[in-house]
Scaffold this motif. Structure first.
Motif, short mmCIF file in Angstrom:
data_model
loop_
_atom_site.label_atom_id
_atom_site.label_comp_id
_atom_site.label_asym_id
_atom_site.label_seq_id
_atom_site.Cartn_x
_atom_site.Cartn_y
_atom_site.Cartn_z
N CYS A 41 14.57 -37.76 9.11
CA CYS A 41 15.08 -37.86 7.74
C CYS A 41 14.74 -36.62 6.93
O CYS A 41 15.53 -36.18 6.10
N TRP A 42 13.58 -36.04 7.17
CA TRP A 42 13.21 -34.82 6.46
C TRP A 42 14.03 -33.64 6.95
O TRP A 42 14.53 -32.84 6.15
N ILE A 43 14.19 -33.51 8.26
CA ILE A 43 14.92 -32.37 8.82
C ILE A 43 16.40 -32.42 8.43
O ILE A 43 16.99 -31.41 8.07
N TYR A 44 16.99 -33.60 8.51
CA TYR A 44 18.43 -33.74 8.25
C TYR A 44 18.71 -34.25 6.85
O TYR A 44 19.70 -34.93 6.62
N GLN A 45 17.89 -33.87 5.88
CA GLN A 45 18.14 -34.31 4.51
C GLN A 45 19.37 -33.64 3.92
O GLN A 45 20.00 -34.18 3.01
N TYR A 46 19.77 -32.47 4.45
CA TYR A 46 20.97 -31.82 3.95
C TYR A 46 22.22 -32.60 4.37
O TYR A 46 23.29 -32.42 3.81
N ARG A 47 22.10 -33.48 5.33
CA ARG A 47 23.20 -34.35 5.75
C ARG A 47 23.09 -35.74 5.11
O ARG A 47 23.88 -36.62 5.43
N ASN A 48 22.11 -35.93 4.23
CA ASN A 48 21.86 -37.21 3.56
C ASN A 48 21.68 -38.35 4.55
O ASN A 48 22.22 -39.45 4.37
N LEU A 49 20.93 -38.10 5.60
CA LEU A 49 20.74 -39.08 6.66
C LEU A 49 20.11 -40.36 6.12
O LEU A 49 20.63 -41.46 6.33
N GLN A 50 19.01 -40.24 5.43
CA GLN A 50 18.30 -41.42 4.94
C GLN A 50 19.12 -42.20 3.93
O GLN A 50 19.23 -43.42 4.02
N GLU A 51 19.75 -41.51 3.01
CA GLU A 51 20.53 -42.18 1.97
C GLU A 51 21.74 -42.91 2.57
O GLU A 51 22.03 -44.06 2.21
N ASN A 52 22.43 -42.27 3.50
CA ASN A 52 23.59 -42.90 4.11
C ASN A 52 23.20 -44.13 4.94
O ASN A 52 23.88 -45.14 4.91
N LEU A 53 22.10 -44.02 5.68
CA LEU A 53 21.67 -45.16 6.49
C LEU A 53 21.19 -46.32 5.64
O LEU A 53 21.31 -47.47 6.02
N ARG A 54 20.65 -46.01 4.48
CA ARG A 54 20.14 -47.07 3.62
C ARG A 54 21.27 -47.80 2.90
O ARG A 54 21.23 -49.01 2.75
N LYS A 55 22.31 -47.09 2.48
CA LYS A 55 23.35 -47.69 1.64
C LYS A 55 24.57 -48.18 2.39
O LYS A 55 25.25 -49.09 1.94
N LEU A 56 24.89 -47.56 3.52
CA LEU A 56 26.13 -47.88 4.23
C LEU A 56 25.84 -48.61 5.53
O LEU A 56 24.69 -48.71 5.96
N SER A 57 26.88 -49.10 6.17
CA SER A 57 26.71 -49.65 7.51
C SER A 57 26.42 -48.49 8.46
O SER A 57 26.69 -47.33 8.14
N TRP A 58 25.88 -48.80 9.62
CA TRP A 58 25.48 -47.72 10.52
C TRP A 58 26.69 -46.93 11.01
O TRP A 58 26.59 -45.73 11.23
N LYS A 59 27.85 -47.57 11.13
CA LYS A 59 29.06 -46.85 11.57
C LYS A 59 29.54 -45.88 10.50
O LYS A 59 29.91 -44.74 10.79
N GLN A 60 29.55 -46.33 9.25
CA GLN A 60 29.95 -45.45 8.15
C GLN A 60 28.95 -44.32 7.95
O GLN A 60 29.33 -43.18 7.67
N ALA A 61 27.67 -44.64 8.08
CA ALA A 61 26.64 -43.61 7.92
C ALA A 61 26.78 -42.55 9.00
O ALA A 61 26.68 -41.35 8.72
N ARG A 62 27.01 -42.98 10.22
CA ARG A 62 27.20 -42.04 11.33
C ARG A 62 28.39 -41.13 11.06
O ARG A 62 28.33 -39.92 11.24
N LYS A 63 29.46 -41.72 10.57
CA LYS A 63 30.67 -40.96 10.28
C LYS A 63 30.42 -39.91 9.20
O LYS A 63 30.84 -38.76 9.32
N ARG A 64 29.70 -40.29 8.15
CA ARG A 64 29.42 -39.33 7.06
C ARG A 64 28.45 -38.23 7.49
O ARG A 64 28.60 -37.08 7.09
N VAL A 65 27.45 -38.59 8.28
CA VAL A 65 26.48 -37.59 8.74
C VAL A 65 27.15 -36.59 9.66
O VAL A 65 26.93 -35.38 9.57
N LEU A 66 28.00 -37.07 10.55
CA LEU A 66 28.69 -36.18 11.49
C LEU A 66 29.80 -35.38 10.81
O LEU A 66 30.24 -34.37 11.35
#
Length: 112
Positions: A38-63
């Motif tokens: 989460c610290w390394i990939y904070q520029y991809r909003n990894l933690q925020e996306n995983l917390r607020k969205l479903s895992w499929k949507q979070a994966r899509k946004r991070v990628l």
């Protein structure tokens, strides 16, 4: 069109860092790996996306931020890398893959 030849003795080689391994006996290794990712990939909003969205949507946004690097990265402890299939951690005996669903469970547990 002109070609530039690079002589092997002049080529700059990147000094390879020795790999950092996670402690297999530590029961909190997965927890620390998620914190580090989460610290390394904070520029991809990894933690925020995983917390607020479903895992499929979070994966899509991070990628959606672009291609992921094949290189192992670390901040303090061991090596991690984010892949299309999830978070990989490097142990001495091999790598462990933490899928996106399990990654989301760690983040939503709000242990950190």
């Amino acid at each position: 069109m002109s070609w530039t030849l690079v002589r092997p003795e002049r080529a700059v080689t990147k000094k390879r860092e020795e790999p950092r391994y996670w402690d297999e006996d530590d029961p909190r290794a997965l927890y620390y790996a998620v914190i580090e990712a989460c610290w390394i990939y904070q520029y991809r909003n990894l933690q925020e996306n995983l917390r607020k969205l479903s895992w499929k949507q979070a994966r899509k946004r991070v990628l959606a931020h672009g291609a992921l690097s094949n290189e192992w990265t670390h901040h303090r402890r061991g090596d991690v890398r984010l892949r299309r299939r999830g978070l990989e951690m490097r142990f001495r005996t091999g790598t462990k893959l933490l899928g996106w669903r399990e990654l989301q469970e760690f983040v939503r547990a709000e242990r950190f």
